[in-house]
Design a protein around this motif. Structure first.
Motif, PDB file in Angstrom:
ATOM      1  N   VAL A 292      63.381  30.632  18.069  1.00 21.38           N
ATOM      2  CA  VAL A 292      62.457  31.101  18.612  1.00 21.38           C
ATOM      3  C   VAL A 292      61.554  32.394  18.658  1.00 21.38           C
ATOM      4  CG1 VAL A 292      62.143  31.455  21.454  1.00 21.38           C
ATOM      5  CG2 VAL A 292      63.579  29.682  20.413  1.00 21.38           C
ATOM      6  N   HIS A 293      60.612  32.771  18.798  1.00 19.87           N
ATOM      7  CA  HIS A 293      60.201  33.876  18.548  1.00 19.87           C
ATOM      8  C   HIS A 293      59.237  34.457  19.408  1.00 19.87           C
ATOM      9  CE1 HIS A 293      59.354  34.394  13.542  1.00 19.87           C
ATOM     10  NE2 HIS A 293      60.082  33.341  14.230  1.00 19.87           N
ATOM     11  N   ALA A 294      59.071  35.787  20.108  1.00 17.33           N
ATOM     12  CA  ALA A 294      57.907  35.996  21.018  1.00 17.33           C
ATOM     13  C   ALA A 294      57.194  37.210  20.600  1.00 17.33           C
ATOM     14  CB  ALA A 294      59.440  36.589  21.549  1.00 17.33           C
ATOM     15  N   LEU A 295      56.134  36.927  21.712  1.00 18.09           N
ATOM     16  CA  LEU A 295      54.722  37.431  21.724  1.00 18.09           C
ATOM     17  C   LEU A 295      54.374  37.353  22.924  1.00 18.09           C
ATOM     18  CD1 LEU A 295      52.602  39.177  20.417  1.00 18.09           C
ATOM     19  CD2 LEU A 295      50.880  36.186  20.585  1.00 18.09           C
ATOM     20  N   LEU A 296      54.494  39.123  23.234  1.00 20.16           N
ATOM     21  CA  LEU A 296      54.416  39.758  24.732  1.00 20.16           C
ATOM     22  C   LEU A 296      53.602  40.559  25.271  1.00 20.16           C
ATOM     23  CD1 LEU A 296      58.268  38.806  24.534  1.00 20.16           C
ATOM     24  CD2 LEU A 296      58.480  40.458  25.758  1.00 20.16           C
TER      25      LEU A 296
ATOM     26  N   LEU B 241      57.325  29.191  19.480  1.00 28.19           N
ATOM     27  CA  LEU B 241      56.905  30.596  19.828  1.00 28.19           C
ATOM     28  C   LEU B 241      56.891  30.715  21.080  1.00 28.19           C
ATOM     29  CD1 LEU B 241      55.615  33.255  19.190  1.00 28.19           C
ATOM     30  CD2 LEU B 241      53.240  32.538  18.769  1.00 28.19           C
ATOM     31  N   LEU B 242      57.179  32.071  22.080  1.00 32.54           N
ATOM     32  CA  LEU B 242      56.940  32.482  24.080  1.00 32.54           C
ATOM     33  C   LEU B 242      55.812  33.679  23.588  1.00 32.54           C
ATOM     34  CD1 LEU B 242      60.305  31.584  24.770  1.00 32.54           C
ATOM     35  CD2 LEU B 242      58.451  29.350  24.573  1.00 32.54           C
ATOM     36  N   VAL B 243      55.046  32.927  24.314  1.00 32.21           N
ATOM     37  CA  VAL B 243      53.723  34.246  24.818  1.00 32.21           C
ATOM     38  C   VAL B 243      54.012  34.025  26.512  1.00 32.21           C
ATOM     39  CG1 VAL B 243      51.299  34.942  24.394  1.00 32.21           C
ATOM     40  CG2 VAL B 243      51.866  32.870  22.876  1.00 32.21           C
TER      41      VAL B 243
ATOM     42  N   GLN C  74      57.763  38.432  12.182  1.00 30.96           N
ATOM     43  CA  GLN C  74      58.685  39.368  12.832  1.00 30.96           C
ATOM     44  C   GLN C  74      59.366  38.233  14.788  1.00 30.96           C
ATOM     45  OE1 GLN C  74      59.223  41.893  12.687  1.00 30.96           O
ATOM     46  NE2 GLN C  74      60.197  42.907  14.099  1.00 30.96           N
ATOM     47  N   ARG C  75      60.639  38.304  14.825  1.00 34.92           N
ATOM     48  CA  ARG C  75      61.045  37.967  16.077  1.00 34.92           C
ATOM     49  C   ARG C  75      60.290  38.071  16.750  1.00 34.92           C
ATOM     50  NH1 ARG C  75      66.167  35.400  15.952  1.00 34.92           N
ATOM     51  NH2 ARG C  75      65.254  34.626  18.058  1.00 34.92           N
ATOM     52  N   LEU C  76      59.921  39.427  17.689  1.00 38.01           N
ATOM     53  CA  LEU C  76      59.267  39.691  19.130  1.00 38.01           C
ATOM     54  C   LEU C  76      58.186  40.766  18.924  1.00 38.01           C
ATOM     55  CD1 LEU C  76      59.889  40.362  21.534  1.00 38.01           C
ATOM     56  CD2 LEU C  76      61.905  42.090  21.053  1.00 38.01           C
ATOM     57  N   VAL C  77      57.047  40.669  18.906  1.00 43.75           N
ATOM     58  CA  VAL C  77      56.165  41.052  19.436  1.00 43.75           C
ATOM     59  C   VAL C  77      55.248  41.783  20.267  1.00 43.75           C
ATOM     60  CG1 VAL C  77      53.149  41.814  18.000  1.00 43.75           C
ATOM     61  CG2 VAL C  77      55.502  40.413  16.555  1.00 43.75           C
TER      62      VAL C  77
ATOM     63  N   LYS D 140      44.535  42.588  26.050  1.00 43.67           N
ATOM     64  CA  LYS D 140      46.211  42.064  25.433  1.00 43.67           C
ATOM     65  C   LYS D 140      45.919  40.386  25.849  1.00 43.67           C
ATOM     66  CE  LYS D 140      48.638  44.371  28.462  1.00 43.67           C
ATOM     67  NZ  LYS D 140      47.601  44.765  29.050  1.00 43.67           N
ATOM     68  N   THR D 141      45.480  39.341  27.169  1.00 41.14           N
ATOM     69  CA  THR D 141      46.481  38.175  27.273  1.00 41.14           C
ATOM     70  C   THR D 141      45.315  38.234  26.060  1.00 41.14           C
ATOM     71  OG1 THR D 141      46.961  39.091  28.824  1.00 41.14           O
ATOM     72  CG2 THR D 141      45.738  36.626  28.978  1.00 41.14           C
ATOM     73  N   ARG D 142      43.969  37.970  25.989  1.00 42.02           N
ATOM     74  CA  ARG D 142      43.040  36.790  25.259  1.00 42.02           C
ATOM     75  C   ARG D 142      43.802  36.867  23.239  1.00 42.02           C
ATOM     76  NH1 ARG D 142      41.670  33.679  23.084  1.00 42.02           N
ATOM     77  NH2 ARG D 142      38.983  32.445  22.778  1.00 42.02           N
ATOM     78  N   LEU D 143      43.641  38.127  23.574  1.00 43.83           N
ATOM     79  CA  LEU D 143      43.929  38.783  21.956  1.00 43.83           C
ATOM     80  C   LEU D 143      45.134  37.062  21.738  1.00 43.83           C
ATOM     81  CD1 LEU D 143      44.030  39.911  19.450  1.00 43.83           C
ATOM     82  CD2 LEU D 143      45.014  41.876  20.581  1.00 43.83           C
ATOM     83  N   ALA D 144      46.454  37.628  22.823  1.00 43.10           N
ATOM     84  CA  ALA D 144      47.785  37.291  22.091  1.00 43.10           C
ATOM     85  C   ALA D 144      47.716  35.311  22.295  1.00 43.10           C
ATOM     86  CB  ALA D 144      48.732  37.515  23.376  1.00 43.10           C
ATOM     87  N   LEU D 145      46.849  35.131  23.521  1.00 44.29           N
ATOM     88  CA  LEU D 145      46.283  33.101  23.601  1.00 44.29           C
ATOM     89  C   LEU D 145      45.680  33.022  21.768  1.00 44.29           C
ATOM     90  CD1 LEU D 145      45.724  32.706  27.197  1.00 44.29           C
ATOM     91  CD2 LEU D 145      47.967  32.197  26.032  1.00 44.29           C
TER      92      LEU D 145
END
Length: 767
Positions: A558-562, A532-534, A456-459, A469-474
């Protein structure tokens, strides 16, 4: 769509059957030949589909196959036919389609299937491998045409999945040397491994050490041992050390237990887990449990501690413990103290003859002696270097196929291959922050993100501040490193106040220097990158997130996790809400919220004894704060001065005041936080009351810093002494990054800033 008899329809999916393909394909080729029209064939394979059935059951897999058919029929043309060829393999027959048309249909099919997860519980992110062949160029008979498309589907899968292949280019074939059926020059080691398995069931604990430097083939030999043990009826529990899992509590063990029937959560304790494993071994009539640890130095500490206690407790009748590592002392991990039988295998580099056999087998060609000598010297006979070196010289067209086998440029022999491999050895780059706290729980969320992020390009992770959220994303980003050749990068946005600053923030995270049109320069720099950009706290950018959409549109790799508190207005985004950690009865230590609280409380007070009273208080605290990780951590940090029962009482009192204020009564002088933050506010209120007036003034002034601060700035602006800052770090209210910079969680900073705003004179002086 070509007409098919009712008995030629696949009952599950509604696609045409394999029998229909066998009757319709020859007729379609005959019509194409007589009319001098093209015809194309797609062979479509759903990647890793067996894991869907294994993980979620055949009913979930059947629903996914039906959904794939629905999507595929929406992509192909009215005159095309879709066939279900096998369990997870489909064929599309495209009469009149040229290569260009077939290629466009294949790409649309990839986009349609991979563009959005398949609905259900959980949502599934599937990928395809598609092989494209055309008549008459790739085959004039049904057998030849199908073989060409099938071959290319296989190459698509080998090339990384989620792609289509439409030709037989030599480079494509060259990149896929034949795999080795068994390790080279490891016959003696394999004999030792089999002897160990023969002896292990006669001892309560038997130990095998597989030692050797990195790249020497320890993992491959351990895999052979696991396979042999399974054939002997052993139960096999395989734990692979992974640097990206070390900050997950029970990360390695949780992943390993996923291969077993339902087991208690590791947090239930070593005795409970060992007894459950023993019951399962007895049910299977297994002679022993093979506990296979690959690179145990990279296992998370919680997993190692539990294994140590489990083996010491002797709740398992027979354990064969296999450690594959660099050759540390036998008791380096404290796992083998009770071993009654032990063996050791030391792996050596391959000889020149071994390298010769490797090249001859994988290339299906007799390599010249000078090439073998050069390859042995450049790789030192270390198997991983041989494998990677071979891929390197093929990728860079230094070794290329020809009609007689292979040919190599003679300047290849002047290449410093060892140095070239060393430059590539570190893997993808990243700037993920070091020194992160351990992540407790979140297994289900991480499993879902592991499937979503590569496809998925954008999550977008959404939820209130402090929910984790931040700790899970990292953590999800760290565990996705291997999917992104150009790296994974964290882009904190706490200090960004407008969308105009986004390109500069991303460039800073990537280490890029931009000038002029920052957004255009960034897109140019990333156009051919796979990374991947977080992006953390995207609400800082406001409602218009079009720069994110433009970047993803123009940089397709480029994929992004926001992370965001509320779902942003972004087209094509997959939104995943993040809730608090599970909260159940206070005596259930496997609940994620209770695990987190007790681990943090023990860190605050190492002498804390957990009894019935403490477990009940822990459950009460977790329910009061609704499983919110930040609130739990801050409450637990007070265990250095208070009992868990006292902390629970203080929280309950703060909530009563806050609820009174929300209903219109007197709630004190705290900031007016939204009702959804009331549990977090209760923690902050209880902490605030513990501070002196001067400490409150200093902490309130720290709220002016967006994006963190250095100690000198804290002294100048807030009058914060190093001792005060250290106390805040110890209490969990402040985090100190490895570079010495201090960071307040954004929710805490906002709370402090709101406190500061209540005193206009202090507010103006601080700013």
């Amino acid at each position: 769509m070509l007409s098919t008899a009712p008995h030629h329809i696949d009952a599950l999916t509604g696609a045409a059957s394999r029998a229909a393909l066998e009757s319709l394909l020859p007729a379609a080729i005959e019509r194409a030949a007589s009319a001098s029209r093209p015809l194309a064939l797609l062979v479509i394979d759903l990647d890793h589909f067996k894991s869907v059935n294994d993980a979620f059951g055949h009913a979930r897999g059947d629903a996914a196959l039906a959904e794939f058919t629905r999507r595929a029929l929406g992509v192909i043309r009215a005159e095309d036919t879709l066939f279900r060829y096998g369990g997870d393999e489909f064929v599309a027959l495209l009469p009149g389609a040229s290569l260009a048309q077939a290629w466009r249909i294949a790409q649309r099919l990839l986009d349609e299937v991979q563009g959005a997860p398949f609905p259900g519980d959980p949502p599934l992110a599937l990928t395809l491998s598609v092989g494209v062949a055309t008549f008459p160029e790739d085959g004039a008979t049904p057998t030849a045409l199908f073989a060409a498309a099938d071959r290319r589907s296989y190459w698509a899968k080998r090339g990384g999945r989620g792609r289509a292949v439409c030709d037989d280019s030599p480079a494509e074939a060259a990149q896929r040397p034949a795999p080795l059926p068994r390790p080279i020059e490891r016959d003696a080691a394999l004999a030792q491994a089999h002897a160990f398995l023969e002896a292990a069931p006669r001892h309560p604990l038997a130990l095998l050490r597989i030692a050797g430097p990195p790249g020497m083939g320890r993992t491959r030999l351990l895999d052979e041992l696991r396979h042999a043990a399974a054939l002997r009826g052993f139960g096999v529990l395989h734990l692979a050390g992974d640097p990206q899992l070390r900050r997950r509590v029970y990360g390695a063990l949780s992943r390993a237990l996923a291969e077993w029937p339902v087991m208690p959560h590791p947090a239930a304790g070593p005795r409970e887990l060992a007894q459950a494993l023993q019951r399962e071994l007895e049910r299977r009539a297994s002679p022993a449990l093979l506990l296979a640890l690959d690179d145990p130095a990279e296992l998370d500490q919680a997993t190692l501690d539990l294994l140590r206690e489990m083996l010491a407790g002797q709740h398992l009748a027979h354990v064969a413990l296999a450690l594959a590592d660099a050759g540390h002392p036998a008791d380096a991990y404290g796992l083998a103290e009770a071993a009654r039988h032990s063996a050791r295998i030391d792996l050596e580099p391959l000889s020149p003859t071994g390298v010769h056999v490797w090249l001859r087998h994988t290339l299906r060609w007799e390599p010249p002696e000078e090439l073998v000598r050069w390859f042995r010297a450049a790789t030192e006979g270390i198997p991983r270097r041989v494998e990677r070196g071979l891929a390197y010289v093929i990728d860079y067209h230094l070794l290329t196929p020809d009609a007689g086998g292979w040919r190599f440029r003679y300047d290849l022999l002047a290449l410093d291959l060892a140095r070239a491999l060393e430059r590539e050895a570190d893997g993808p780059r990243h700037n993920l922050p070091a020194g992160l706290s351990e992540l407790v729980g979140r297994e289900a969320e991480l499993q879902q993100l592991a499937a979503l992020i590569p496809q998925q390009r954008l999550v977008v992770l959404t939820g209130p501040g402090g929910i984790g959220k931040t700790r899970l994303a990292l953590q999800a980003a760290a565990e996705s490193l291997h999917h992104f050749a150009d790296g994974v990068f964290w882009v904190p946005l706490a200090a960004v106040t407008s969308q105009d600053q986004l390109a500069d923030a991303i460039a800073a995270a990537l280490g890029l220097a931009l000038s002029g049109d920052a957004e255009g320069g960034l897109i140019t720099a990333l156009r051919r990158k796979r990374l991947l950009l977080v992006m953390d706290n995207v609400e800082q950018l406001g409602d218009d997130l079009s720069p994110v959409e433009r970047l993803l549109e123009r940089a397709p790799g480029v994929h992004a996790l926001l992370t965001a508190r509320t779902p942003p207005a972004l087209s094509g985004a997959y939104t995943m809400p993040v809730a608090g950690l599970p909260v159940v009865a206070g005596d259930d230590l496997a609940a994620g919220a209770v695990q987190l609280l007790l681990r943090r409380a023990r860190q605050a007070d190492p002498e804390l004894v957990i009894g019935e009273e403490e477990r009940a208080a822990a459950g009460r605290i977790c329910r009061l704060v609704e499983g919110m990780p930040l609130a739990i951590e801050l409450a637990a940090a007070q265990a250095r001065n208070y009992t868990l029962g006292q902390i629970a009482d203080a929280l309950a009192g703060s909530l009563e005041l806050l609820n009174l204020g929300l209903s219109g009564g007197e709630a004190g002088d705290g900031p007016a936080l939204p009702e959804r933050h009331r549990s977090m506010a209760a923690v902050l209120e209880s902490f605030w009351r513990l501070l002196s007036d001067e400490e409150r003034r200093v902490l309130a002034r720290l709220g002016v810093f967006r994006g963190g601060f250095l100690g000198d700035a804290a002294r100048s602006v807030a009058g914060a002494s190093p001792f005060f800052l250290s106390a805040l770090v110890a209490s969990g209210y402040l985090r100190r990054a490895p570079g010495g910079r201090y960071e307040l969680h954004e929710l805490l900073r906002q709370y402090a800033a709101e406190r500061l705003a209540q005193d206009p004179a202090e507010h103006d002086a601080a700013y």
